[in-house]
Design a protein around this motif. Sequence first.
Motif, PDB file in Angstrom:
ATOM      1  N   LYS A   1      98.667   2.258   2.758  1.00 34.98           N
ATOM      2  CA  LYS A   1      98.641   3.358   1.793  1.00 34.98           C
ATOM      3  C   LYS A   1      99.048   4.653   2.479  1.00 34.98           C
ATOM      4  O   LYS A   1      98.486   5.030   3.506  1.00 34.98           O
ATOM      5  CB  LYS A   1      97.234   3.484   1.205  1.00 34.98           C
ATOM      6  CG  LYS A   1      97.170   4.296  -0.075  1.00 34.98           C
ATOM      7  CD  LYS A   1      97.785   3.548  -1.234  1.00 34.98           C
ATOM      8  CE  LYS A   1      97.576   4.281  -2.558  1.00 34.98           C
ATOM      9  NZ  LYS A   1      98.275   3.628  -3.677  1.00 34.98           N
ATOM     10  N   TYR A   2     100.063   5.327   1.911  1.00 38.61           N
ATOM     11  CA  TYR A   2     100.571   6.589   2.452  1.00 38.61           C
ATOM     12  C   TYR A   2     100.906   6.484   3.950  1.00 38.61           C
ATOM     13  O   TYR A   2     100.362   7.219   4.768  1.00 38.61           O
ATOM     14  CB  TYR A   2      99.566   7.724   2.239  1.00 38.61           C
ATOM     15  CG  TYR A   2      99.118   7.885   0.812  1.00 38.61           C
ATOM     16  CD1 TYR A   2     100.038   8.116  -0.202  1.00 38.61           C
ATOM     17  CD2 TYR A   2      97.765   7.785   0.472  1.00 38.61           C
ATOM     18  CE1 TYR A   2      99.624   8.250  -1.519  1.00 38.61           C
ATOM     19  CE2 TYR A   2      97.342   7.918  -0.841  1.00 38.61           C
ATOM     20  CZ  TYR A   2      98.276   8.154  -1.838  1.00 38.61           C
ATOM     21  OH  TYR A   2      97.875   8.283  -3.129  1.00 38.61           O
ATOM     22  N   PRO A   3     101.792   5.578   4.347  1.00 38.08           N
ATOM     23  CA  PRO A   3     102.136   5.473   5.776  1.00 38.08           C
ATOM     24  C   PRO A   3     102.859   6.725   6.260  1.00 38.08           C
ATOM     25  O   PRO A   3     103.686   7.304   5.550  1.00 38.08           O
ATOM     26  CB  PRO A   3     103.060   4.244   5.817  1.00 38.08           C
ATOM     27  CG  PRO A   3     103.645   4.157   4.447  1.00 38.08           C
ATOM     28  CD  PRO A   3     102.581   4.645   3.514  1.00 38.08           C
ATOM     29  N   ARG A   4     102.568   7.114   7.497  1.00 35.18           N
ATOM     30  CA  ARG A   4     103.153   8.333   8.056  1.00 35.18           C
ATOM     31  C   ARG A   4     103.942   7.996   9.334  1.00 35.18           C
ATOM     32  O   ARG A   4     104.852   7.193   9.314  1.00 35.18           O
ATOM     33  CB  ARG A   4     102.049   9.358   8.349  1.00 35.18           C
ATOM     34  CG  ARG A   4     101.264   9.809   7.109  1.00 35.18           C
ATOM     35  CD  ARG A   4     102.128  10.584   6.139  1.00 35.18           C
ATOM     36  NE  ARG A   4     101.407  11.004   4.951  1.00 35.18           N
ATOM     37  CZ  ARG A   4     100.803  12.180   4.793  1.00 35.18           C
ATOM     38  NH1 ARG A   4     100.803  13.044   5.782  1.00 35.18           N
ATOM     39  NH2 ARG A   4     100.192  12.480   3.664  1.00 35.18           N
ATOM     40  N   GLN A   5     103.570   8.620  10.454  1.00 32.23           N
ATOM     41  CA  GLN A   5     104.340   8.509  11.686  1.00 32.23           C
ATOM     42  C   GLN A   5     104.262   7.098  12.269  1.00 32.23           C
ATOM     43  O   GLN A   5     103.284   6.368  12.072  1.00 32.23           O
ATOM     44  CB  GLN A   5     103.865   9.537  12.709  1.00 32.23           C
ATOM     45  CG  GLN A   5     104.810   9.710  13.892  1.00 32.23           C
ATOM     46  CD  GLN A   5     104.373  10.825  14.825  1.00 32.23           C
ATOM     47  OE1 GLN A   5     103.304  11.417  14.679  1.00 32.23           O
ATOM     48  NE2 GLN A   5     105.194  11.118  15.823  1.00 32.23           N
ATOM     49  N   LEU A   6     105.325   6.715  13.009  1.00 34.46           N
ATOM     50  CA  LEU A   6     105.448   5.382  13.589  1.00 34.46           C
ATOM     51  C   LEU A   6     105.459   5.447  15.109  1.00 34.46           C
ATOM     52  O   LEU A   6     105.808   6.466  15.699  1.00 34.46           O
ATOM     53  CB  LEU A   6     106.762   4.722  13.142  1.00 34.46           C
ATOM     54  CG  LEU A   6     107.078   4.687  11.647  1.00 34.46           C
ATOM     55  CD1 LEU A   6     108.545   4.363  11.447  1.00 34.46           C
ATOM     56  CD2 LEU A   6     106.222   3.657  10.965  1.00 34.46           C
ATOM     57  N   ALA A   7     105.126   4.335  15.718  1.00 31.23           N
ATOM     58  CA  ALA A   7     105.278   4.168  17.163  1.00 31.23           C
ATOM     59  C   ALA A   7     105.539   2.690  17.427  1.00 31.23           C
ATOM     60  O   ALA A   7     105.077   1.819  16.678  1.00 31.23           O
ATOM     61  CB  ALA A   7     104.036   4.644  17.912  1.00 31.23           C
ATOM     62  N   VAL A   8     106.302   2.386  18.479  1.00 26.45           N
ATOM     63  CA  VAL A   8     106.632   1.003  18.849  1.00 26.45           C
ATOM     64  C   VAL A   8     106.287   0.816  20.319  1.00 26.45           C
ATOM     65  O   VAL A   8     106.709   1.610  21.163  1.00 26.45           O
ATOM     66  CB  VAL A   8     108.118   0.684  18.604  1.00 26.45           C
ATOM     67  CG1 VAL A   8     108.448  -0.728  19.051  1.00 26.45           C
ATOM     68  CG2 VAL A   8     108.476   0.865  17.128  1.00 26.45           C
ATOM     69  N   ASP A   9     105.519  -0.234  20.623  1.00 28.89           N
ATOM     70  CA  ASP A   9     105.126  -0.452  22.010  1.00 28.89           C
ATOM     71  C   ASP A   9     106.171  -1.295  22.733  1.00 28.89           C
ATOM     72  O   ASP A   9     107.192  -1.705  22.165  1.00 28.89           O
ATOM     73  CB  ASP A   9     103.725  -1.087  22.099  1.00 28.89           C
ATOM     74  CG  ASP A   9     103.672  -2.488  21.506  1.00 28.89           C
ATOM     75  OD1 ASP A   9     104.746  -3.099  21.307  1.00 28.89           O
ATOM     76  OD2 ASP A   9     102.560  -2.974  21.244  1.00 28.89           O
ATOM     77  N   SER A  10     105.907  -1.583  24.010  1.00 23.10           N
ATOM     78  CA  SER A  10     106.873  -2.303  24.840  1.00 23.10           C
ATOM     79  C   SER A  10     107.070  -3.747  24.397  1.00 23.10           C
ATOM     80  O   SER A  10     108.036  -4.394  24.781  1.00 23.10           O
ATOM     81  CB  SER A  10     106.417  -2.273  26.306  1.00 23.10           C
ATOM     82  OG  SER A  10     105.113  -2.816  26.427  1.00 23.10           O
TER      83      SER A  10
ATOM     84  N   ASN B   1     105.880  -4.324  18.999  1.00 22.65           N
ATOM     85  CA  ASN B   1     104.945  -4.178  17.893  1.00 22.65           C
ATOM     86  C   ASN B   1     105.007  -2.756  17.338  1.00 22.65           C
ATOM     87  O   ASN B   1     105.134  -1.788  18.078  1.00 22.65           O
ATOM     88  CB  ASN B   1     103.517  -4.485  18.348  1.00 22.65           C
ATOM     89  CG  ASN B   1     103.367  -5.924  18.791  1.00 22.65           C
ATOM     90  OD1 ASN B   1     103.645  -6.841  18.030  1.00 22.65           O
ATOM     91  ND2 ASN B   1     102.938  -6.126  20.026  1.00 22.65           N
ATOM     92  N   VAL B   2     104.921  -2.661  16.021  1.00 27.97           N
ATOM     93  CA  VAL B   2     105.033  -1.382  15.327  1.00 27.97           C
ATOM     94  C   VAL B   2     103.643  -0.910  14.909  1.00 27.97           C
ATOM     95  O   VAL B   2     102.860  -1.693  14.349  1.00 27.97           O
ATOM     96  CB  VAL B   2     105.935  -1.511  14.084  1.00 27.97           C
ATOM     97  CG1 VAL B   2     106.096  -0.162  13.401  1.00 27.97           C
ATOM     98  CG2 VAL B   2     107.291  -2.086  14.470  1.00 27.97           C
ATOM     99  N   TYR B   3     103.342   0.356  15.190  1.00 27.56           N
ATOM    100  CA  TYR B   3     102.073   0.952  14.795  1.00 27.56           C
ATOM    101  C   TYR B   3     102.357   2.029  13.755  1.00 27.56           C
ATOM    102  O   TYR B   3     103.189   2.910  13.974  1.00 27.56           O
ATOM    103  CB  TYR B   3     101.352   1.554  15.993  1.00 27.56           C
ATOM    104  CG  TYR B   3     100.946   0.530  17.032  1.00 27.56           C
ATOM    105  CD1 TYR B   3      99.650   0.017  17.057  1.00 27.56           C
ATOM    106  CD2 TYR B   3     101.858   0.074  17.978  1.00 27.56           C
ATOM    107  CE1 TYR B   3      99.267  -0.930  18.003  1.00 27.56           C
ATOM    108  CE2 TYR B   3     101.491  -0.875  18.919  1.00 27.56           C
ATOM    109  CZ  TYR B   3     100.203  -1.374  18.929  1.00 27.56           C
ATOM    110  OH  TYR B   3      99.838  -2.300  19.863  1.00 27.56           O
ATOM    111  N   VAL B   4     101.660   1.963  12.626  1.00 25.66           N
ATOM    112  CA  VAL B   4     101.861   2.911  11.535  1.00 25.66           C
ATOM    113  C   VAL B   4     100.524   3.563  11.221  1.00 25.66           C
ATOM    114  O   VAL B   4      99.520   2.868  11.004  1.00 25.66           O
ATOM    115  CB  VAL B   4     102.402   2.218  10.271  1.00 25.66           C
ATOM    116  CG1 VAL B   4     102.733   3.251   9.202  1.00 25.66           C
ATOM    117  CG2 VAL B   4     103.615   1.374  10.589  1.00 25.66           C
ATOM    118  N   ILE B   5     100.502   4.893  11.198  1.00 20.45           N
ATOM    119  CA  ILE B   5      99.291   5.593  10.816  1.00 20.45           C
ATOM    120  C   ILE B   5      99.353   5.897   9.331  1.00 20.45           C
ATOM    121  O   ILE B   5     100.380   6.321   8.810  1.00 20.45           O
ATOM    122  CB  ILE B   5      99.098   6.889  11.640  1.00 20.45           C
ATOM    123  CG1 ILE B   5      97.691   7.445  11.407  1.00 20.45           C
ATOM    124  CG2 ILE B   5     100.174   7.919  11.346  1.00 20.45           C
ATOM    125  CD1 ILE B   5      97.256   8.459  12.433  1.00 20.45           C
ATOM    126  N   CYS B   6      98.271   5.597   8.619  1.00 20.18           N
ATOM    127  CA  CYS B   6      98.227   5.773   7.170  1.00 20.18           C
ATOM    128  C   CYS B   6      97.202   6.837   6.799  1.00 20.18           C
ATOM    129  O   CYS B   6      96.144   6.949   7.431  1.00 20.18           O
ATOM    130  CB  CYS B   6      97.871   4.453   6.480  1.00 20.18           C
ATOM    131  SG  CYS B   6      99.069   3.140   6.776  1.00 20.18           S
TER     132      CYS B   6
END
Length: 526
Positions: free
Chosen positions: A453-462, A465-470
Amino acid sequence: VSKHHKLCDLADVPPQEIQELLKNLIACPNHENEEVVYLCKDHDMTCCNKCVMADHRMCDEVKVLSDILNDIKVDCTGLKIVLHDFQQQGERLLEHERNHKELVFEIENQALASLQTIKQKLLDIYAQLENEVLSSIADKKKVIGDKIKRNNDNARQFFNEIKQQSTYIEQVEKFGTNEQLVLLQRQLDKNSVCRLKSIIGELGKRRSKSSFKCVKDTSFDSLLLEVKNSLRIEDCTCDVSETSSDTDHRHYTSYTERIPKLQCTKDLSIIPLFDKDKRPEPGSCIWIDKYIVISLHEVNALLVIEEESDFVLSKLIICDCMPWSVSKTGPTNMVITSPTAGKIAFAQLRYGNVHVVTELKTRIPYHDVTRNTTNKQYICLSSTHGQIDILNSGGTLLREISLSLYITKSSLSFCYFNASNLMIIISDSESDKLFALHLNGAKVFEYKHPHLKYPRQLAVDSSGNVYVICFRRGIHQFSPNGQHIRCVLNETDYTYGICFDSKFDKFVITGGGPIGKPYLKFYTFG
């Protein structure tokens, strides 16, 4: 009549397709409304009563199917194994074609980058040639022009003297006596004529002769031919299933679940740099070395905080316009977007201070920027226009990717370029989904679920894997191919940004703003 029928519960009745299959299995292919009863081993075929009488009376081994079933064990395990093996081979073939498609697209990008490099080199060498030729012409024209001016001045002085002597003759002829005219003639013959003859001779010797010419090197055409042949496309064989490539996903490390632990929370509202009437609203953030850089809305500032200290190292007001996002594009490099002002800023973090290197006016507002380091390109997301612009290092537009099929035009989308598999990963808060595209715009995956719900900034590790803050839904982790793995952190506060340190052992999230106190939370993985 019903000896081949099988009773089952109404709820378990197979689909019509399976019913037709069961019917066709027992039906005789040669005689309508007849069922197969026998198996002729001589011809290795099933047959009905009519078939046996017509075609198999002379066969040695014609067995009744029901008798054969009593002698053999009905077990499809081996067949299932074979089909499973075929399925795996088919999946590997599909994976091969996907990887090969990515490889072809990667080669295309490399060719485009090579073309761009050749073009830039040609433009640079042409600019250098133009500057040298025009400078040389200007220098030579000045020398020749100065000499022409001197010769013109001397010629005009010579003409003036001739005119004066001619005037003397006319006036003496008109008003003087014959004696005076003879005396003037003697004077001119003796003095002026000889001197004027000497002057005209000297002027003739000094007349302008210097010039210049454009000499073309005869090898120029051959050089152009070499440039034309400097890059070519040839057929080759490349089996990505046998050799590794940049798009090979096997480099990903195995996933190990790690539990985040809160280390500390920094209250940004107590920082004395801001106007007390305004509450800073933290947006996206990046982690460079030991510093965290945060874009702050409302107060229109960038904030740099040292990891182990509450001390604010720098505050950068960006032309009275909101820094919508900040993204890391190199070890110390970043891009700051200002969509309301229609520009982006290329900056560096030096000893904890943000230094803007240059600014670029954009043709449409960009809300987030990520970098394709391999191709030296910037991937610029315009949420309100629903498109991605790909720029070269000089800011020149290379191509566009339309997002009209994937996002609702708004200002709440973020992007990240995953260099491991050459994908642009995009989160869209309006449609509550996460999706990925190849650089040619083809969709790789799309994920939409109530917990995203309401995903914002993204990050990808080595590991890819994708991390999404909601927003008020915590942090969610996805596999490289877009499968939801888990909810990493169940954060119910108003969250906006997330960034990891270089080793992916620690991360921070930003939150708060107009609704609550702005904060920065530090986490480590246990």
